[in-house]
Structure formats: structure tokens, C-alpha cells
Design an enzyme around this catalytic site. Structure first.
Site, short mmCIF file in Angstrom:
data_model
loop_
_atom_site.label_atom_id
_atom_site.label_comp_id
_atom_site.label_asym_id
_atom_site.label_seq_id
_atom_site.Cartn_x
_atom_site.Cartn_y
_atom_site.Cartn_z
N ASP A 1 -4.65 1.07 -6.08
CA ASP A 1 -5.37 0.79 -7.33
C ASP A 1 -6.73 0.11 -7.11
OD1 ASP A 1 -2.91 1.62 -8.50
OD2 ASP A 1 -2.19 -0.45 -8.58
N GLU B 1 -2.87 6.58 -17.46
CA GLU B 1 -3.08 5.18 -17.06
C GLU B 1 -4.36 5.09 -16.24
OE1 GLU B 1 0.32 4.01 -14.70
OE2 GLU B 1 -0.16 5.42 -13.11
O1 FUB Z 1 0.25 -0.15 -8.92
C1 FUB Z 1 1.07 -0.20 -10.07
C2 FUB Z 1 0.69 0.84 -11.05
O2 FUB Z 1 0.75 2.13 -10.44
C3 FUB Z 1 -0.72 0.74 -11.54
O3 FUB Z 1 -0.93 -0.27 -12.48
C4 FUB Z 1 -0.89 2.13 -12.05
O4 FUB Z 1 -2.20 2.49 -12.37
C5 FUB Z 1 -0.31 2.94 -10.92
O5 FUB Z 1 -1.22 3.13 -9.88
#
Ligand code: FUB
Length: 326
Positions: free
Chosen positions: A19, A226
Site C-alpha cells: 500500500d 478501495e
Molecule cells: O493492506 C490492507 C488493505 O489491503 C489495504 O487497506 C487495501 O487497500 C488493500 O491493499
């Protein structure tokens, strides 16, 4: 002295990182990743396998320099309101202060957004005692615009709980919209001058197709899932994000930071591992995509590594699609 970094290879190999939110601060590239732990976890749709407990900050003097790990800059134990799961963070600079924005589950199991401050881009960061009032869901990304206004973008489906906030209050059993209904969009709020609170209630961003019709919830190739990120190039705002279940990073463009955004295409084709998450930054005269994959761990979804590669625009402002393995 560690080795110079190479494009499309892990920035660091002594820890797992994911991320990445990249920024240029004080003339260097700073990267704010999640810190994946090297533990065995069963994968589920709620994201329980992403059980992270702290943040490290990485930096690079240049794109062919070694990557420096500045060590642990914030730990779960020091955040009074947070119980678990320090997910994707971002950083911003304003008021002579560096701000680290991050999601975590509170003591009721609800994802909230927190903020921590430092006088240095390399931390350590001191958290505010409570989460940002009115905050929810995951994956904050902050744009400090040329007029100094700061916007925070956030949101994520499934484990990120965005479906549960459709009425403005948390409904634990709420499902997402029907496949033929408009998809849920990421949320945006302008931040207050001190960067610690929302100026107003967050609003939903509309992402539309070329004809102005909202993308539908069943359009899993294009709809928001997301990891929103907004950058500015030649007067346009670019909203890029993960499509989750179809594993792509795609983007949409607007003349307004709050949207609506018009869908344009794919930036990054699927990587090894379930999640995909990125940031886009200009450094010197080039643009770069920071992303992650699970190649270092041999494909473990919850053990990812941050990489970067050059990103190129076409003459009309659209972005060239990147296949990370070509
Ligand atoms: O790393 C945890 C979660 O997985 C992140 O918040 C999302 O964007 C995905 O990458």
C-alpha cells in the site's frame, strides 16, 4: 550500505511492505507503506489476514539510490482509540508539519481514520488521542492542492466496511447496492486548516462513464473498490483506485477535486496476490507508479512488497497501461 533500488523489484526485502503512498518531501522520495507481518493467516473476504501493527517509513534520494528504512514510526500500542489492523496510510505536509493519516479498527471493530504528526517526514509520528470525528472506512489519501486546500479521499468495500455506511450511520448487516444500481463511490472531505478534522461531512464521489452515466455496482471491471489516490497533472485531477475483485488499478479524470470523475481506463494490470494498491508521484521531470505485489513471498496475499515503475501520459492526458511483468 544497501543496494541501489531497481524498478519493478522490491524496494526492501528485510520486511514485507504494501500500500505505498509516495511523496516528494525535502527533495527526496518518501514512501509510506503498510507493514505486512510475516505470519500465517487464512485469507477471507473480511481481510482478517491483513493484521498489521505498525508503520515504517522508507526513503530514496533518487530512483537509483538505495532505499532507507527509517524504522518503526508509529505502533498500534500508542494509538489509544485503535484496536487492530493498521491498514494503508498516507502522509501530507502543511503548517510546517508532516501528517500521517491511517485507518484502523476501533475498540468496537469499526474502521476509522486517525492522524499522527511529526516535524520530520521520517517520523516518528505522535497520534492524536481519538480518531477523526465522523471518519469511517479505510485507505485515506490526502491531496494538498495548489491553493493550499487539503482534501482527504477514502473508502473501501468488503473488509473496508463502506457498504455499512450507506445511510450515514454504521449498519453492521448492510449489503452493497444491487448489480444494476450505481456503485458506491469513494468519499471526500476537505480538511480543516490544522489538518486534524473534516471541515464538512464527507461526500460520495460520482464516477461516470463517457456518457455521464454512473458506473454500476455490477461493473466489477471499472467500479471503485478501495485504495483511492488523487493526483494533479496539467490542470486535471486524476482519481485512481483498485477494482478489487478484478484486481486492476484504473483511473478517472475531472476538473474538480470533488468530481464527478469520468472513467478513462486501466493503469496497472493485475499483480501477483489478491490486493493491488498504488500511488502516483512526480519526481524531478518524470512520473512514477508505486505499487505492490506478493512475488517476494511466493504469492502470499498478506505478505506483499512495494515496487515502483515509470508512468507515462499520452498527449491527450490519458495514462499508458502498465503490465508490471513485461
Ligand atoms: O493492506 C490492507 C488493505 O489491503 C489495504 O487497506 C487495501 O487497500 C488493500 O491493499
Amino acid at each position: 550500505m544497501s543496494k541501489p533500488v531497481k524498478q519493478n523489484e522490491p524496494l526492501v526485502t528485510h520486511i514485507y511492505t504494501a500500500d505505498p503512498s509516495a511523496h516528494v518531501f525535502e527533495g527526496k522520495l518518501y514512501i509510506y507503506p503498510s507493514h505486512d507481518l510475516d505470519h500465517e493467516m487464512e485469507s477471507n473476504d473480511n481481510g482478517d489476514q491483513y493484521d498489521m501493527e505498525d508503520y515504517h517509513v522508507l526513503s530514496m534520494e533518487d530512483t537509483d539510490s538505495p532505499c532507507v528504512d527509517h524504522g518503526e514510526v508509529l505502533h498500534l500500542r500508542d494509538i489509544p482509540w485503535a484496536k487492530q489492523q493498521l491498514w494503508a496510510p498516507d502522509a501530507a505536509y502543511k503548517n510546517n508539519t508532516y501528517y500521517l493519516f491511517f485507518p484502523a479498527r476501533d475498540h468496537d471493530g469499526i474502521f476509522r481514520l486517525g492522524v499522527a504528526t511529526s516535524s520530520s517526514p521520517a517520523g516518528p509520528f505522535t497520534p492524536q488521542p481519538d480518531y477523526i470525528p465522523g471518519s469511517f472506512s479505510i485507505d485515506p489519501a490526502v491531496l494538498v492542492d495548489e491553493d493550499d486546500k487539503a482534501y482527504i479521499y477514502f473508502g473501501g468495500l468488503w473488509g473496508g466496511q463502506l457498504e455499512k455506511w450507506q445511510t450515514g450511520t454504521f449498519k453492521p448487516d448492510a449489503e452493497g447496492p444491487a448489480a444494476d444500481a450505481p456503485a458506491l463511490g469513494p468519499r471526500v472531505a476537505e480538511l480543516s486548516e490544522d489538518m486534524l478534522t473534516f471541515k464538512d461531512t464527507p461526500v460520495e464521489i460520482s464516477i461516470v462513464d463517457e456518457d455521464g452515466n454512473p458506473l454500476l455496482a455490477g461493473d466489477e471491471d471499472r467500479r471503485f473498490f478501495e485504495g483511492p489516490w488523487v493526483h494533479k497533472h496539467n490542470g486535471y485531477y486524476y482519481l485512481s483506485y483498485s477494482t478489487g475483485s478484478t484486481h486492476k488499478i484504473v483511473y478517472a479524470m475531472s476538473k474538480n477535486p470533488m468530481g464527478p470523475y469520468v472513467y478513462k481506463g486501466t493503469i496497472l494490470t493485475p499483480v501477483l496476490g489478491w490486493t493491488t494498491h498504488h500511488s502516483i508521484v512526480q519526481f524531478k521531470d518524470k512520473w512514477y507508479l508505486f505499487y505492490h505485489d506478493s512475488s517476494l513471498s511466493g504469492g502470499a496475499d498478506n505478505k506483499r512488497s512495494v515496487k515502483f515503475t515509470e508512468l507515462k501520459y499520452n498527449d491527450d492526458g490519458t495514462i499508458q497501461t502498465i503490465d508490471p511483468y513485461k
